[in-house]
Design an enzyme around this catalytic site. Structure first.
Site, PDB file in Angstrom:
ATOM      1  N   LYS A 175       0.858  -1.190   0.000  1.00 48.86           N
ATOM      2  CA  LYS A 175       0.000   0.000   0.000  1.00 48.86           C
ATOM      3  C   LYS A 175       0.889   1.233   0.000  1.00 48.86           C
ATOM      4  O   LYS A 175       1.454   1.600   1.032  1.00 48.86           O
ATOM      5  CB  LYS A 175      -0.946   0.053   1.196  1.00 48.86           C
ATOM      6  N   GLU A 250      10.772   2.101   9.663  1.00 45.19           N
ATOM      7  CA  GLU A 250      11.771   3.130   9.354  1.00 45.19           C
ATOM      8  C   GLU A 250      11.035   4.452   9.433  1.00 45.19           C
ATOM      9  O   GLU A 250      10.226   4.781   8.568  1.00 45.19           O
ATOM     10  CB  GLU A 250      12.373   2.868   7.972  1.00 45.19           C
ATOM     11  N   CYS A 284      13.679  11.345   5.342  1.00 42.30           N
ATOM     12  CA  CYS A 284      13.760  10.986   6.761  1.00 42.30           C
ATOM     13  C   CYS A 284      15.149  11.264   7.321  1.00 42.30           C
ATOM     14  O   CYS A 284      15.306  11.545   8.512  1.00 42.30           O
ATOM     15  CB  CYS A 284      13.392   9.520   6.954  1.00 42.30           C
ATOM     16  N   GLU A 383      10.216  16.862  13.863  1.00 38.20           N
ATOM     17  CA  GLU A 383      10.521  16.705  12.439  1.00 38.20           C
ATOM     18  C   GLU A 383       9.600  17.594  11.607  1.00 38.20           C
ATOM     19  O   GLU A 383       8.374  17.532  11.749  1.00 38.20           O
ATOM     20  CB  GLU A 383      10.364  15.249  12.019  1.00 38.20           C
TER      21      GLU A 383
END
Length: 493
Positions: A175, A250, A284, A383
């Site tokens: 997905k 992750e 990331c 973040e």
């Protein structure tokens, strides 16, 4: 408007509901294609197809060597279709064509590497302490894997999961993010073209609420391999734990690029700029915190601001463009909101901080630099996933380590110095899954990648990662012809 369909059990199909989602071209700021808005019905069909394929003779009878050959064929097909797939990714997420094409040309290496590893995972005979028994181990695939990927580099992030997982003998339900699904739907066609049996690789699209939650919790899914936000990762980890599933997560980062006074400052400035402004900061591993030793702080800050000022924003297919738009409208608003919040909190702006006006109407934000940032501030702790750099001064090596480690995250870090003994000391003390020294954003199919702390669980890439998609079986064979003396006592001697 172009339509892409799900791939389930080897067949292209819309969502069972007949509903569609529109995907935005962030450079033109207009919808360009439609993808299926899948729900639990589609998830159940896809998992059933993957489960049936996993149990089928067509897949189970393939030797590891034969699986490896299929993976290497996929690698060849990806190389042949690199430009077409890269163009789809650019249309969907606005990243530079030059970067996405470089990724697509390198992605085949994962399939060649893990294709070569497929028939090299060996069990062993155990020198067991019971003379009348023969005991050995072997490695077996887990079953159906749910691969859920982010919108920033869909095919690279998917490959980190698919290549080792298929080499190990698993089947997949994929997905992709609803914000960037087109390239994954096109990519999946290559696996059947390479000769994989129908149902081994399935793709469905939709939202996390509509399809993702059911996929993660489905009882026939053995493992979830996810790349995305920390918040979603925590929810997946909770669901996987409750259902006793394997999981690789992750997640995000707030990575520090640490520049010492003895560094090659020109090279460091280029590396720092690459770490935060390349890919519009939407990675990331983005080096979103810059730690600079106070002796060279003002000089280096000025160098970074000069680079930021000279960055060319524009059409991502133009080879002269250095930074493209933010990938989607919700994220565009989030990044601008976090910049505004930082300024409201008293952060001092050194450069940028505003939307960038472009004739295309695209979702552009200026490269943005904040100076003298407190490491306790939201700007340094949360973040942002955009072209926003928080610059923090430090005095000593110990200060740098404390600041770098002083966030919930631990994905990556960069160290810029010509003192080689320092590189070993500081690399040991940094709580990061990857430490780059005098470089940044370097990746390889050979090197494990993943995070510590809130940056995730497990690793992707590297030789050992194939075993994270497998489980060990131990087989005991009794060679004795003697009768069991007491069947009610465990055999310990």
């Amino acid at each position: 408007m172009k339509r892409f369909e799900n791939l389930i059990g080897g067949e292209k199909c819309p969502a069972a509901s007949g509903k569609w989602l529109r995907s935005l071209d962030p450079y033109r700021n207009e919808d360009w294609c439609e993808i299926p808005d899948s729900d639990e019905v589609d998830v159940d069909r896809a998992v059933e197809a993957a489960r049936d394929a996993f149990q089928s003779d067509a897949w189970r009878s393939l030797t590891p060597t034969a699986r490896g050959a299929l993976l290497r064929r996929v690698g060849d097909l990806i190389a042949e279709n690199a430009e077409r797939l890269a163009e789809l990714e650019v249309r969907d997420n606005g990243k530079l064509l030059s970067e996405m094409l470089a990724q697509l040309k390198y992605i085949p290496q994962w399939y060649y590497y893990f294709g070569g590893l497929a028939d090299k995972i060996e069990g062993g005979v155990l020198p067991i302490d019971k003379a009348d028994h023969f005991v050995y181990t072997n490695w077996e695939p887990l079953g159906v894997i749910a691969a859920i990927t982010a919108w920033n580099s869909p095919l690279l992030l998917l490959t980190w999961k698919l290549a080792p997982g298929l080499a190990a003998g698993n089947t997949f339900v994929i997905k992709p993010s609803e914000f960037a699904s087109a390239s994954t739907l096109a990519f999946a066609d290559l696996f059947e073209e390479a000769g994989f049996p129908a149902g081994v690789v399935n793709v469905l699209t939709g939202t996390g609420r509509g399809a993702g939650q059911r996929l993660v919790s489905h009882p026939d899914v053995a493992k979830v391999a996810f790349t995305g936000s920390e918040a979603t990762g925590r929810a997946i980890s909770s669901s996987a734990g409750a259902n006793l599933k394997h999981a690789t997560l992750e997640l995000g980062g707030k990575s520090a690029n640490i520049v010492f006074a003895d560094a090659d400052l020109q090279a460091a400035a280029a590396g720092v700029a690459s770490g935060i402004f390349a890919a519009t900061g939407q990675t990331c591993m983005a080096g979103s915190r810059l730690l600079v030793q106070r002796e060279v702080y003002e000089e280096f800050l000025q160098a970074i601001c000069t680079i930021a000022e000279g960055i060319k924003l524009g059409n991502p297919v133009d080879p002269d463009t250095q930074m493209g738009p933010v990938a989607n409208a919700p994220h565009y608003q989030k990044v601008l909101g976090m910049i505004s919040q930082a300024m409201d909190d008293g952060a001092e702006l050194a450069y940028g901080g505003n939307p960038h006006t472009d004739a295309s109407g695209g979702l552009f934000i200026q490269p943005t630099v904040f100076r003298d940032v407190s490491n306790e501030s939201r700007l340094a702790q949360e973040e942002i996933f955009g072209p926003v750099l928080a610059v923090i001064p430090f005095d000593t090596e110990e200060d740098a380590i404390a600041i770098a480690n002083g966030t919930p995250f631990g994905l990556a870090a960069g160290v810029w110095t010509t003192n080689m003994s320092r590189t070993f000391r500081i690399s040991q003390k940094l709580k990061s899954g990857t430490v780059w020294v005098n470089t940044y954003r370097a990746l390889s199919y050979i090197a494990p990648f993943g995070g510590m702390k809130a940056s995730g669980l497990g690793r992707e890439s590297g030789q050992e990662m194939i075993k994270s998609y497998m489980q060990t079986k131990t087989v005991w064979i009794n060679n004795s012809t003697e009768a069991v003396t007491n069947p009610f006592i465990m055999r310990l001697s």
